[in-house]
Design an enzyme around this catalytic site. Structure first.
Site, PDB file in Angstrom:
ATOM      1  N   LYS A   1       0.803  -1.306  -0.082  1.00 59.85           N
ATOM      2  CA  LYS A   1       0.019   0.037   0.063  1.00 59.85           C
ATOM      3  C   LYS A   1       0.862   1.424  -0.147  1.00 59.85           C
ATOM      4  O   LYS A   1       0.574   2.219  -0.831  1.00 59.85           O
ATOM      5  CB  LYS A   1      -0.856   0.013   1.292  1.00 59.85           C
ATOM      6  CG  LYS A   1      -2.054   1.157   1.248  1.00 59.85           C
ATOM      7  CD  LYS A   1      -3.249   0.791   2.071  1.00 59.85           C
ATOM      8  CE  LYS A   1      -2.951   0.706   3.642  1.00 59.85           C
ATOM      9  NZ  LYS A   1      -2.728   1.676   4.327  1.00 59.85           N
ATOM     10  N   SER A   2       1.861   1.405   0.810  1.00 59.83           N
ATOM     11  CA  SER A   2       2.774   2.334   0.790  1.00 59.83           C
ATOM     12  C   SER A   2       3.346   2.510  -0.517  1.00 59.83           C
ATOM     13  O   SER A   2       3.506   3.850  -0.723  1.00 59.83           O
ATOM     14  CB  SER A   2       3.902   2.313   1.951  1.00 59.83           C
ATOM     15  OG  SER A   2       3.122   2.182   3.235  1.00 59.83           O
TER      16      SER A   2
ATOM     17  N   ARG B   1       2.779   5.998  -3.548  1.00 61.96           N
ATOM     18  CA  ARG B   1       3.865   6.679  -3.710  1.00 61.96           C
ATOM     19  C   ARG B   1       4.160   6.744  -5.256  1.00 61.96           C
ATOM     20  O   ARG B   1       4.621   7.406  -5.916  1.00 61.96           O
ATOM     21  CB  ARG B   1       5.333   6.336  -2.931  1.00 61.96           C
ATOM     22  CG  ARG B   1       5.112   6.831  -1.647  1.00 61.96           C
ATOM     23  CD  ARG B   1       6.170   5.930  -0.575  1.00 61.96           C
ATOM     24  NE  ARG B   1       6.108   6.530   1.045  1.00 61.96           N
ATOM     25  CZ  ARG B   1       5.202   6.290   1.924  1.00 61.96           C
ATOM     26  NH1 ARG B   1       4.376   5.776   1.676  1.00 61.96           N
ATOM     27  NH2 ARG B   1       5.504   6.901   2.953  1.00 61.96           N
TER      28      ARG B   1
ATOM     29  N   GLY C   1      -5.382   7.665   5.681  1.00 60.79           N
ATOM     30  CA  GLY C   1      -4.204   8.909   6.270  1.00 60.79           C
ATOM     31  C   GLY C   1      -3.170   9.021   5.472  1.00 60.79           C
ATOM     32  O   GLY C   1      -2.547  10.066   5.284  1.00 60.79           O
TER      33      GLY C   1
ATOM     34  N   SER D   1       6.979   9.110  12.146  1.00 58.88           N
ATOM     35  CA  SER D   1       6.018   8.850  11.268  1.00 58.88           C
ATOM     36  C   SER D   1       6.750   8.958   9.846  1.00 58.88           C
ATOM     37  O   SER D   1       7.170   9.998   9.604  1.00 58.88           O
ATOM     38  CB  SER D   1       4.888   9.935  11.586  1.00 58.88           C
ATOM     39  OG  SER D   1       4.259   9.891  10.358  1.00 58.88           O
TER      40      SER D   1
ATOM     41  N   ASP E   1       2.055  -1.216  11.703  1.00 61.65           N
ATOM     42  CA  ASP E   1       0.507  -1.566  11.320  1.00 61.65           C
ATOM     43  C   ASP E   1       0.279  -3.153  11.782  1.00 61.65           C
ATOM     44  O   ASP E   1      -0.832  -3.698  11.681  1.00 61.65           O
ATOM     45  CB  ASP E   1       0.570  -1.520   9.884  1.00 61.65           C
ATOM     46  CG  ASP E   1       0.465  -0.031   9.505  1.00 61.65           C
ATOM     47  OD1 ASP E   1       0.141   0.856  10.264  1.00 61.65           O
ATOM     48  OD2 ASP E   1       0.744   0.136   8.294  1.00 61.65           O
TER      49      ASP E   1
ATOM     50  N   LYS F   1      -4.190   5.498  14.823  1.00 61.68           N
ATOM     51  CA  LYS F   1      -4.617   4.870  13.765  1.00 61.68           C
ATOM     52  C   LYS F   1      -6.053   4.954  13.117  1.00 61.68           C
ATOM     53  O   LYS F   1      -6.819   5.848  13.662  1.00 61.68           O
ATOM     54  CB  LYS F   1      -3.997   3.438  13.676  1.00 61.68           C
ATOM     55  CG  LYS F   1      -2.544   3.369  13.987  1.00 61.68           C
ATOM     56  CD  LYS F   1      -1.704   3.938  12.820  1.00 61.68           C
ATOM     57  CE  LYS F   1      -0.109   4.010  13.128  1.00 61.68           C
ATOM     58  NZ  LYS F   1       0.456   4.649  12.124  1.00 61.68           N
TER      59      LYS F   1
ATOM     60  N   ARG G   1      -6.373   1.446  18.381  1.00 60.42           N
ATOM     61  CA  ARG G   1      -6.060   0.038  18.058  1.00 60.42           C
ATOM     62  C   ARG G   1      -5.612  -0.766  19.594  1.00 60.42           C
ATOM     63  O   ARG G   1      -5.759  -1.901  19.564  1.00 60.42           O
ATOM     64  CB  ARG G   1      -4.952  -0.218  17.002  1.00 60.42           C
ATOM     65  CG  ARG G   1      -5.327   0.028  15.489  1.00 60.42           C
ATOM     66  CD  ARG G   1      -4.390  -0.254  14.479  1.00 60.42           C
ATOM     67  NE  ARG G   1      -4.971  -0.257  13.425  1.00 60.42           N
ATOM     68  CZ  ARG G   1      -4.416  -0.040  12.123  1.00 60.42           C
ATOM     69  NH1 ARG G   1      -2.966   0.117  12.131  1.00 60.42           N
ATOM     70  NH2 ARG G   1      -4.896   0.098  10.995  1.00 60.42           N
TER      71      ARG G   1
ATOM     72  N   ARG H   1      -7.613  -3.357   9.710  1.00 60.36           N
ATOM     73  CA  ARG H   1      -6.842  -4.255  10.248  1.00 60.36           C
ATOM     74  C   ARG H   1      -7.381  -5.055  11.677  1.00 60.36           C
ATOM     75  O   ARG H   1      -7.019  -6.000  11.951  1.00 60.36           O
ATOM     76  CB  ARG H   1      -5.316  -3.645  10.556  1.00 60.36           C
ATOM     77  CG  ARG H   1      -4.688  -3.144   9.356  1.00 60.36           C
ATOM     78  CD  ARG H   1      -3.184  -2.783   9.442  1.00 60.36           C
ATOM     79  NE  ARG H   1      -2.598  -1.965   8.487  1.00 60.36           N
ATOM     80  CZ  ARG H   1      -2.530  -2.364   7.101  1.00 60.36           C
ATOM     81  NH1 ARG H   1      -2.719  -3.581   6.895  1.00 60.36           N
ATOM     82  NH2 ARG H   1      -1.970  -1.320   6.162  1.00 60.36           N
TER      83      ARG H   1
HETATM   84  C1  S3P Z   1       2.622   4.683   6.315  1.00 61.41           C
HETATM   85  C2  S3P Z   1       3.057   5.045   7.233  1.00 61.41           C
HETATM   86  C3  S3P Z   1       2.511   4.673   8.837  1.00 61.41           C
HETATM   87  C4  S3P Z   1       1.586   3.398   8.626  1.00 61.41           C
HETATM   88  C5  S3P Z   1       0.750   3.774   7.445  1.00 61.41           C
HETATM   89  C6  S3P Z   1       1.325   3.921   5.965  1.00 61.41           C
HETATM   90  C7  S3P Z   1       3.232   5.436   5.070  1.00 61.41           C
HETATM   91  O1  S3P Z   1       1.818   5.696   9.240  1.00 61.41           O
HETATM   92  O2  S3P Z   1       0.855   3.349   9.928  1.00 61.41           O
HETATM   93  O3  S3P Z   1      -0.185   2.521   7.472  1.00 61.41           O
HETATM   94  O4  S3P Z   1       2.770   4.832   3.875  1.00 61.41           O
HETATM   95  O5  S3P Z   1       3.825   6.212   5.104  1.00 61.41           O
HETATM   96  P1  S3P Z   1       2.628   6.733  10.471  1.00 61.41           P
HETATM   97  O6  S3P Z   1       3.556   7.546   9.474  1.00 61.41           O
HETATM   98  O7  S3P Z   1       1.429   7.588  11.018  1.00 61.41           O
HETATM   99  O8  S3P Z   1       3.344   5.954  11.156  1.00 61.41           O
END
Ligand code: S3P
Length: 462
Positions: A40-41, A45, A113, A186, A338, A365, A369, A414
């Site tokens: 996902k991350s 990007r 988020g 973060s 996560d 989150k 959680r 999750r």
């Molecule tokens: C993510 C960073 C994390 C993670 C989120 C995805 C990202 O969040 O919990 O699911 O893609 O950069 P935080 O930066 O708030 O820790």
């Protein structure tokens, strides 16, 4: 059954209007080989950087979950051309750094988020005003953590009280480069500032005392941005030089370790199971769960290690067996942030007590959680103690948990998947009140678990 309908023409994916209760059951050991969807991350990007490159970026293995589709829709609204060419195969024609256009309507970030915070970073250094809205879960989450550094760069914000959505952001052009010491570990905040730095003259620097996922740094370099990383007494200093020019790329997205975590723990806790999960990303800033489960005695073999899209990847061969409770080192948290909900599930089946601390971030989150997992585990007959920054779980020593409860998922994918997996090792069914949010990150969760032998109980919650 897929959890979400995917519309090729407009990428609008909506949760079912009525809640979808879910209960999983394992009649026998789990077995087979599966591949989890794209990370996902990295998917977010790839779309964002492609949208800022001039020319065609091709992406293979993109996660087609709701969160990533929200990113795609927002980038289209700001001028990028984004097309789906086949399953997981996408093409992006970008507008160039500095070229984002004014969106005509509010950007709906759904549950995501990552979309919100990273896109705020992009908009912050463009001559654009954008309003960000989201669902009930996202609208409770703190955005002050990005509003603060992006304001220092010159962007202005009008947000709901407490720095929450809806929020309207007017970017600064030119923005001011800053040096920013991250107050929370973060990757989203780090990435938001670096992305704002792409269109900011000079060097924008983020310093992190604790390493968080580094996909932005890796991928920005791949797209041709000047990114330097230096160890300093304050921590890792990551600097980006703007105004950058990004070159389009061909990207293959590796499988998401955060999604692999669910079949992985399922295979560990259902006796007799042996499962292979292919193509799992094992970036050292993401592989904490595998390390912690091994400390608990898990049999996980990383076969065929290789590199996919500049990221380390392997096939995980997982064999069920006893787990023992441990004190999880708090410093591992950023590399598995996560994965705590599913680690709590593994801890519930372990021998002895598992103590997990240093997890304040879990409270902000998609849900709180710590509180939500503590309540659900207790309802399923697991002894837990909630701490301000973590959870203590008394393991059942391998015996099934009593179960026999309906658990509230609080719009958190999750949480829903974690309790679905716990149901595989419960004496009486565990029902998750609403499985629809699973589509945000893992639309094929149910068919994948079914291929391994998990059975969906009919009339869950009826
Ligand atoms: C993510 C960073 C994390 C993670 C989120 C995805 C990202 O969040 O919990 O699911 O893609 O950069 P935080 O930066 O708030 O820790």
């Amino acid at each position: 059954m897929r959890l979400a309908a995917f519309s090729r023409s407009q990428d609008i994916v909506t949760h079912a209007a009525t809640p979808m209760p879910l209960s999983l059951h394992a009649a026998a050991a789990l077995s087979g080989t599966v591949a989890v969807p794209g990370d996902k991350s990295i998917s977010h990007r790839a779309l964002m950087f492609g949208a800022l490159a001039v020319g065609e970026t091709r992406i293979e293995g993109l996660l087609e979950g709701e969160d990533v589709l929200a990113t795609a829709a927002a980038l289209r609204a700001m001028g990028a051309t984004i097309e789906r060419r086949g399953a997981g195969a996408w093409a992006v024609h970008g507008v160039g750094v500095g070229g984002l256009l004014q969106p005509r309507a509010a950007l709906d970030m759904g549950n995501s988020g990552t979309s919100t915070r990273l896109l705020m970073g992009l908009v912050a250094s463009h001559a654009v005003t954008a309003t960000f809205i989201g669902d009930a879960s996202l609208s409770r989450r703190p955005m002050g953590r990005v509003i603060e550094p992006l304001s220092r760069m010159g962007a202005s914000f009008a947000s709901a009280p407490g720095g929450r959505l809806p929020a309207t952001l007017t970017g600064a052009c030119p923005a001011l480069p800053i040096r920013y010491l991250l107050p929370v570990a973060s990757a989203q905040v780090k990435s938001a500032v670096l992305l704002a730095g792409l269109n900011t003259p000079g060097r924008t620097t983020v310093v992190e005392a604790i390493a968080t996922r580094d996909h932005s740094e890796r991928m920005l370099r791949g797209f041709g941005a000047e990114v330097s990383v230096e160890e300093t007494p304050e921590g890792r200093a990551i600097a980006i030089t703007g105004e950058a020019e990004l070159r389009p790329q061909a990207i293959t997205v590796p499988g998401d370790p955060s999604s692999a975590a669910f079949p992985l723990v399922a295979a560990l806790i259902v006796p007799g199971s042996r499962v292979t999960i292919a193509n799992v990303g094992l970036n050292p800033t993401r592989d904490g769960l595998v390390r912690v489960l091994r400390m608990m005695g898990a049999d996980i073999v990383a076969a065929n290690p290789r590199s996919v899209g500049g990221e380390p990847v392997a096939d995980l061969v997982v064999t069920a067996g006893p787990l023992r409770g441990i004190e999880v080192p708090p410093e591992v948290a950023p590399s598995m942030i996560d994965e705590y909900p599913i680690l709590f599930v593994a801890a519930a089946l372990a021998q002895g007590r598992t103590v997990m601390r240093g997890l304040e971030e879990l409270r902000v989150k998609e849900s709180d959680r710590i509180a939500v997992m503590a309540a659900g585990l207790a309802a399923c007959g697991v002894a837990v103690e909630e701490l301000p920054d973590g959870l203590i779980v008394e393991g059942r020593g391998g015996d099934p948990v009593p179960g026999g409860a309906t658990v509230a998922g609080h719009l958190d994918h999750r949480i829903a998947m974690s309790f679905a997996i716990l149901g595989l090792r419960a004496a009486a069914p565990i029902v998750v009140d609403d499985a629809a949010p699973i589509a945000t990150s893992f639309p094929d969760f149910l068919p994948l678990m079914a291929r391994l032998g998990a059975v969906q109980m009919p009339n869950a919650g009826a």
